[in-house]
Scaffold this motif. Structure first.
Motif, PDB file in Angstrom:
ATOM      1  N   GLY A   1       0.838  -1.192   0.000  1.00  0.00           N
ATOM      2  CA  GLY A   1       0.000   0.000   0.000  1.00  0.00           C
ATOM      3  C   GLY A   1       0.868   1.235   0.000  1.00  0.00           C
ATOM      4  O   GLY A   1       2.090   1.162  -0.112  1.00  0.00           O
ATOM      5  N   GLU A   2       0.212   2.379   0.116  1.00  0.00           N
ATOM      6  CA  GLU A   2       0.901   3.674   0.089  1.00  0.00           C
ATOM      7  C   GLU A   2       1.257   4.118   1.507  1.00  0.00           C
ATOM      8  O   GLU A   2       0.499   3.886   2.443  1.00  0.00           O
ATOM      9  N   LEU A   3       2.412   4.758   1.634  1.00  0.00           N
ATOM     10  CA  LEU A   3       2.756   5.391   2.905  1.00  0.00           C
ATOM     11  C   LEU A   3       1.820   6.592   3.049  1.00  0.00           C
ATOM     12  O   LEU A   3       1.740   7.425   2.162  1.00  0.00           O
ATOM     13  N   GLY A   4       1.115   6.680   4.140  1.00  0.00           N
ATOM     14  CA  GLY A   4       0.050   7.665   4.280  1.00  0.00           C
ATOM     15  C   GLY A   4       0.438   8.988   4.888  1.00  0.00           C
ATOM     16  O   GLY A   4      -0.403   9.660   5.444  1.00  0.00           O
ATOM     17  N   GLY A   5       1.676   9.382   4.803  1.00  0.00           N
ATOM     18  CA  GLY A   5       2.041  10.656   5.390  1.00  0.00           C
ATOM     19  C   GLY A   5       3.536  10.873   5.397  1.00  0.00           C
ATOM     20  O   GLY A   5       4.291  10.148   4.757  1.00  0.00           O
ATOM     21  N   LEU A   6       3.936  11.900   6.127  1.00  0.00           N
ATOM     22  CA  LEU A   6       5.345  12.262   6.262  1.00  0.00           C
ATOM     23  C   LEU A   6       5.747  12.069   7.716  1.00  0.00           C
ATOM     24  O   LEU A   6       4.921  12.185   8.612  1.00  0.00           O
ATOM     25  N   GLY A   7       7.015  11.791   7.942  1.00  0.00           N
ATOM     26  CA  GLY A   7       7.492  11.659   9.313  1.00  0.00           C
ATOM     27  C   GLY A   7       8.266  10.381   9.532  1.00  0.00           C
ATOM     28  O   GLY A   7       8.802   9.784   8.604  1.00  0.00           O
ATOM     29  N   THR A   8       8.303   9.940  10.779  1.00  0.00           N
ATOM     30  CA  THR A   8       9.087   8.775  11.168  1.00  0.00           C
ATOM     31  C   THR A   8       8.303   7.489  10.910  1.00  0.00           C
ATOM     32  O   THR A   8       7.200   7.314  11.419  1.00  0.00           O
ATOM     33  N   LEU A   9       8.899   6.599  10.109  1.00  0.00           N
ATOM     34  CA  LEU A   9       8.321   5.295   9.808  1.00  0.00           C
ATOM     35  C   LEU A   9       8.898   4.284  10.792  1.00  0.00           C
ATOM     36  O   LEU A   9      10.114   4.212  10.969  1.00  0.00           O
ATOM     37  N   THR A  10       8.025   3.528  11.447  1.00  0.00           N
ATOM     38  CA  THR A  10       8.498   2.480  12.341  1.00  0.00           C
ATOM     39  C   THR A  10       8.169   1.115  11.745  1.00  0.00           C
ATOM     40  O   THR A  10       7.260   0.991  10.920  1.00  0.00           O
ATOM     41  N   ALA A  11       8.935   0.128  12.164  1.00  0.00           N
ATOM     42  CA  ALA A  11       8.712  -1.248  11.723  1.00  0.00           C
ATOM     43  C   ALA A  11       8.740  -2.160  12.932  1.00  0.00           C
ATOM     44  O   ALA A  11       9.442  -1.904  13.908  1.00  0.00           O
ATOM     45  N   GLU A  12       7.965  -3.233  12.829  1.00  0.00           N
ATOM     46  CA  GLU A  12       7.999  -4.299  13.814  1.00  0.00           C
ATOM     47  C   GLU A  12       8.212  -5.599  13.052  1.00  0.00           C
ATOM     48  O   GLU A  12       7.527  -5.858  12.058  1.00  0.00           O
ATOM     49  N   VAL A  13       9.178  -6.388  13.484  1.00  0.00           N
ATOM     50  CA  VAL A  13       9.447  -7.689  12.872  1.00  0.00           C
ATOM     51  C   VAL A  13       9.055  -8.772  13.863  1.00  0.00           C
ATOM     52  O   VAL A  13       9.417  -8.709  15.039  1.00  0.00           O
ATOM     53  N   ARG A  14       8.306  -9.757  13.362  1.00  0.00           N
ATOM     54  CA  ARG A  14       7.982 -10.942  14.148  1.00  0.00           C
ATOM     55  C   ARG A  14       8.691 -12.131  13.525  1.00  0.00           C
ATOM     56  O   ARG A  14       8.572 -12.368  12.324  1.00  0.00           O
ATOM     57  N   ALA A  15       9.463 -12.822  14.358  1.00  0.00           N
ATOM     58  CA  ALA A  15      10.194 -14.015  13.916  1.00  0.00           C
ATOM     59  C   ALA A  15      10.282 -14.971  15.090  1.00  0.00           C
ATOM     60  O   ALA A  15      10.447 -14.540  16.242  1.00  0.00           O
TER      61      ALA A  15
END
Length: 108
Positions: free
Chosen positions: A63-77
C-alpha cells in the motif's frame, strides 16, 4: 529459546512513493517467508518479505505510505516481536518538492 529479533534503528530518508524497504538487524528467521513485517506511519501497513537473511529483510510495501514523518517497523520471527523501531524518515517525492517550490515561487 531463540531471542527476539532486533531492528537496527535508522533515520534514512525515503519518499512517500517508496515500494521496497530494507530493514537491518539481528535474529531474523533465515527463511525470509517466516518473518512478518508491519510498518506504521499514522496507520499500520503490511510489508511482504520478499528476500532476507538473519540480519537483513527486504520487503515490498502493501500500500501507500500515508504521510510524512518517522516510519516504524515491527518484525515478528520465531514467535517473538522486535517491538516498533524507527527505520526511516518519509519525505515528499522529488516531483512533490518541485510542485511545492513552483507554487511558493508563484505566490511572490
Amino acid at each position: 529459546v531463540v531471542p527476539a529479533p532486533t531492528i537496527t534503528p535508522s533515520s534514512n530518508i525515503i519518499t512517500q512513493d517508496t515500494k521496497v524497504l530494507v530493514i537491518h538487524g539481528q535474529g531474523f528467521d533465515p527463511n525470509s517467508k517466516k518473518n512478518t513485517v508491519t510498518l506504521s506511519l499514522r496507520r499500520s501497513l503490511a510489508c511482504e518479505v520478499i528476500n532476507g537473511t538473519d540480519t537483513q529483510l527486504v520487503c515490498e510495501l502493501q500500500g501507500e505510505l500515508g504521510g510524512l514523518g518517522t516510519l516504524t517497523a515491527e518484525v515478528r520471527a520465531f514467535g517473538a516481536s522486535s517491538g516498533a523501531v524507527a527505520v526511516a524518515e518519509v519525505t515528499l517525492p522529488v516531483w512533490g518538492l518541485t510542485l511545492v517550490l513552483v507554487s511558493a515561487a508563484g505566490c511572490a
